[in-house]
Design an enzyme around this catalytic site. Structure first.
Site, PDB file in Angstrom:
ATOM      1  N   CYS A 107       1.154  -1.519   0.093  1.00 19.61           N
ATOM      2  CA  CYS A 107       0.089   0.613  -0.314  1.00 19.61           C
ATOM      3  C   CYS A 107       0.406   1.179  -0.154  1.00 19.61           C
ATOM      4  O   CYS A 107       1.389   1.750  -0.963  1.00 19.61           O
ATOM      5  CB  CYS A 107      -1.092  -0.385   0.948  1.00 19.61           C
ATOM      6  N   HIS A 203      -3.689  -4.683   0.344  1.00 20.69           N
ATOM      7  CA  HIS A 203      -2.675  -4.958   1.637  1.00 20.69           C
ATOM      8  C   HIS A 203      -2.756  -7.112   1.963  1.00 20.69           C
ATOM      9  O   HIS A 203      -3.899  -7.441   2.379  1.00 20.69           O
ATOM     10  CB  HIS A 203      -3.887  -4.578   3.295  1.00 20.69           C
ATOM     11  N   GLU A 205      -2.410  -8.591   4.021  1.00 23.50           N
ATOM     12  CA  GLU A 205      -2.048  -8.872   5.717  1.00 23.50           C
ATOM     13  C   GLU A 205      -3.199  -8.934   5.692  1.00 23.50           C
ATOM     14  O   GLU A 205      -3.707  -9.371   6.864  1.00 23.50           O
ATOM     15  CB  GLU A 205      -1.011  -8.435   6.047  1.00 23.50           C
TER      16      GLU A 205
END
Length: 230
Positions: A107, A203, A205
């Site tokens: 990001c 993202h 994660e």
């Protein structure tokens, strides 16, 4: 035993992670550990020599001092600026460039990489004519309130990713190659033509298991494995 501990430590390659605060450390740590990395937050560029790979995480907008917006000085709806972090990540990338160290940008990390290499950003995706509802557009520079899932394409496959940003790449830096765009044309993933640098606008994660999480994770795993065999 000490021997077992040492073997385990060498198998888990040390990964430097930049963060504005420790709030999201666990989420990034889980993702990096899935790639057999051993994540630690880095706060000084002098410490980079202790690590094998650098991960630039998400965070607030880049400040005007970073040069992220080129000649645009008006109508900059930016927020969450941290000039110290901008400077730290610039210093880290200077060292990573010198060492040809692998870097994964997530990001904001992709945006920082682009700016470091001479590119610019849209202060807000709406200024570039992109669809804020896809990217989770924050109003007036305010950070987005939550994540949003959308589809993107890479390596000939379409998959869902989780985004949380209101800025994006405007002028792509020299040396970066576009790997993915979202349906509105926003650049979603890049890699460097010569350096082991890879970055995604989403993202991983925060993305559930699937290609959106696996592609960046497996890139990171391969780079960490290369370090193990050195």
């Amino acid at each position: 035993s000490k021997v077992v501990s040492l073997i385990w430590h060498r198998s888990m390659k040390s990964t430097a992670l930049t963060l504005t605060s420790d709030k999201y450390f666990e989420r990034y740590a889980k993702f990096i550990t899935e790639a057999d990395g051993n994540p630690q937050r880095i706060t000084s560029a002098d410490d980079l020599e202790k690590y094998d790979v650098l991960v630039l995480s998400g965070g607030g907008d880049m400040g005007i001092l970073s040069g992220a917006y080129g000649e645009q000085t008006d109508n900059l709806p930016i927020g969450g600026v941290n000039d110290d972090r901008d400077l730290l990540e610039k210093q880290l990338l200077e060292k990573a460039l010198e060492k040809k160290m692998p870097v994964l940008g997530i990001c904001r990390g992709m945006q920082v990489m682009n700016v470091f290499l001479g590119g610019t950003l849209w202060p807000d995706v709406s200024q570039g004519g992109f669809d804020g509802s896809i990217h989770r557009d924050g109003e007036g520079g305010e950070p987005p309130e939550g994540d949003i899932a959308h589809w993107t394409e890479m390596q000939g496959k379409e998959f869902e990713v989780t985004s949380h940003h209101h800025q994006g790449v405007r002028d792509l830096a020299e040396g970066l190659e576009i790997l993915s765009r979202s349906s509105d044309g926003m650049i979603e993933a890049v890699k460097h033509e010569k350096l082991p640098w890879f970055a995604v606008q989403w993202h991983p994660e925060r993305t559930p298991e699937g290609l959106g999480r696996a592609l960046p994770r497996e890139w990171l795993r391969k780079e960490l494995q290369k370090c193990t065999t050195k």
